[in-house]
Design an enzyme around this catalytic site. Structure first.
Site, PDB file in Angstrom:
ATOM      1  N   SER A  44     123.624   3.746  39.248  1.00  0.00           N
ATOM      2  CA  SER A  44     124.127   3.339  37.934  1.00  0.00           C
ATOM      3  C   SER A  44     124.674   4.454  37.106  1.00  0.00           C
ATOM      4  O   SER A  44     125.371   4.915  37.306  1.00  0.00           O
ATOM      5  CB  SER A  44     123.134   2.597  37.134  1.00  0.00           C
ATOM      6  OG  SER A  44     122.962   1.341  37.616  1.00  0.00           O
TER       7      SER A  44
ATOM      8  N   ARG B  80     118.416   7.710  40.359  1.00  0.00           N
ATOM      9  CA  ARG B  80     119.672   7.187  39.836  1.00  0.00           C
ATOM     10  C   ARG B  80     120.826   8.073  40.307  1.00  0.00           C
ATOM     11  O   ARG B  80     120.642   9.248  40.599  1.00  0.00           O
ATOM     12  CB  ARG B  80     119.618   7.174  38.314  1.00  0.00           C
ATOM     13  CG  ARG B  80     120.732   6.374  37.666  1.00  0.00           C
ATOM     14  CD  ARG B  80     120.538   6.369  36.157  1.00  0.00           C
ATOM     15  NE  ARG B  80     121.481   5.513  35.505  1.00  0.00           N
ATOM     16  CZ  ARG B  80     121.370   4.192  35.426  1.00  0.00           C
ATOM     17  NH1 ARG B  80     120.347   3.591  35.978  1.00  0.00           N
ATOM     18  NH2 ARG B  80     122.274   3.470  34.797  1.00  0.00           N
ATOM     19  N   HIS B  81     122.009   7.503  40.367  1.00  0.00           N
ATOM     20  CA  HIS B  81     123.171   8.276  40.774  1.00  0.00           C
ATOM     21  C   HIS B  81     123.494   9.350  39.731  1.00  0.00           C
ATOM     22  O   HIS B  81     122.989   9.328  38.622  1.00  0.00           O
ATOM     23  CB  HIS B  81     124.391   7.370  40.958  1.00  0.00           C
ATOM     24  CG  HIS B  81     124.773   6.662  39.702  1.00  0.00           C
ATOM     25  ND1 HIS B  81     125.344   7.304  38.631  1.00  0.00           N
ATOM     26  CD2 HIS B  81     124.645   5.371  39.329  1.00  0.00           C
ATOM     27  CE1 HIS B  81     125.555   6.443  37.663  1.00  0.00           C
ATOM     28  NE2 HIS B  81     125.133   5.268  38.054  1.00  0.00           N
ATOM     29  N   GLY B  82     124.366  10.243  40.088  1.00  0.00           N
ATOM     30  CA  GLY B  82     124.768  11.297  39.165  1.00  0.00           C
ATOM     31  C   GLY B  82     125.784  10.808  38.144  1.00  0.00           C
ATOM     32  O   GLY B  82     126.169   9.631  38.110  1.00  0.00           O
TER      33      GLY B  82
END
Length: 367
Positions: free
Chosen positions: A27, A89-91
């Site tokens: 996200s 979580r994504h970067g």
């Protein structure tokens, strides 16, 4: 480890003394490219929710983004880590195409005004509107939530911190026990690749990382059914995602007095008819402040459109949406994640069982 927006999962097959499971789900965005002494901040930052820069949540990243930090009482000498499961979580990412289209709509409203239209504006409002009109849009639809370079850096540095924090688990001998599972979302796949690059840097300092496909342990494995469980739960899709009334409370708040007061205030600032704006456009304008801080390391004029009271209302709007769409608003929201968490706990249980068996073996056959 795992990231939410379940998109990516990294694991190490369980070994008796050390195992690692890392899941990277997905996200949003964060993080400035500036040095700590040049850090740009905004008073609105505490209210951006999941779009807050990582550095604003963990200021220690500004001092040394590769240095691990933990409670001194955590993992005492008598505690031996057996397995690590992380939901990550994504970067930092770009806005989505949908958000960029709304931002372009706002930009178009500003560009469409004639120079003489500002004569009735208050000086401060005129200056801010002019600054907004001159501020470059900066985002194109092709970017559509993709990982920015800062996002790649986020994940590489996270890998280095974890490897330093748990050296036994992240030993080179355990490297190929590590499993990375991701969703098919490009920002999650790329976050997983960046994480593996960070581990390569840990194991091979000074050497440039090869392509992910050429690394010893292969590429991340895509599993949308596990990592995007909310897209594969028919009851959730029927009762929430495809249910026009599921977000009734959210829509009611958008048209309520708190949000409408902000809509009118922003309309006055931009010198556009109130009818041209909506709660959704206002929310995108608010988050644009966050995106510019996170991606570009700059405080854009959009940050000056809102004050703290506005930020609290907009934060509530976002929380309200997540409560009904992803949180405790409907029972099925949490139950839909059972597949993912069952998978996590099964791996943890297996690690404990193998550790116990090893201990019993050593008691029976002491060396």
């Amino acid at each position: 480890m795992m990231l939410r927006d379940p998109r990516r999962l990294l694991r190490v097959s369980v070994a008796p003394a050390a195992a690692l499971a890392v899941a990277v789900l997905s996200s949003l965005s964060r993080c400035s490219l500036l040095e700590p002494e040049d850090c740009v901040i905004s008073a609105l930052s505490p209210y951006f929710g999941t779009k807050t820069r990582y550095e604003d949540v963990n200021p220690g990243l500004l001092l040394d983004p590769e240095a691990p930090r933990r409670d001194p009482e955590l993992l005492e000498e008598t505690c031996t880590p057996v397995q690590l499961v992380a939901l990550i979580r994504h970067g930092t990412r770009y806005p989505t195409a949908k958000q960029i289209r709304k931002l372009r709509q706002l930009h178009g409203l500003l560009q469409a005004r004639e120079p003489g239209d500002d004569k009735t504006c208050a000086a401060g409002s005129h200056d801010l509107r002019a600054a907004l009109a001159a501020w470059p849009l900066g985002y194109a639809e092709w970017m559509d939530g993709q990982l920015v370079e800062k996002g790649w850096q986020d994940m590489r540095q996270l890998a280095l911190r974890l490897a330093s924090l748990f050296p036994a688990l992240f030993s080179f001998e355990n490297y190929c026990r590590l499993q990375l599972i991701t969703s098919s979302k490009h920002r999650c796949v790329d976050s997983g690749a960046a994480f593996l690059q960070g581990l390569w840097q840990h194991y091979h300092p000074g050497l440039p990382p090869p392509d992910i496909a050429d690394m010893e342990c292969g590429t991340p494995r895509i599993n949308d059914k596990l990592m995007r469980f909310f897209d594969h739960c028919e009851k959730l899709l029927t009762e929430v995602e495809r249910n026009a009334t599921a977000l009734y409370h959210v829509e009611a708040f958008k048209t309520g007095p708190e949000m409408q007061n902000i809509v009118k205030k922003v309309a006055a600032t931009l010198q556009v008819p109130v009818s041209n704006l909506s709660a959704d456009l206002i929310q995108v304008a608010f988050f644009t402040c966050s995106f510019d801080l996170a991606i570009k390391g700059v405080k854009s004029p959009w940050c000056d459109v809102f004050d703290i009271d506005d930020a609290k209302v907009l934060e509530y709007l976002n929380d309200l949406k997540q409560y009904w769409k992803r949180g405790y608003g409907y029972t099925i929201n949490s139950r839909s994640s059972c597949t993912l968490f069952q998978d996590i706990f099964q791996h943890l249980d297996k690690a404990v069982e193998q550790k116990q068996r090893l201990g019993e073996f050593k008691k029976s056959f002491p060396f």
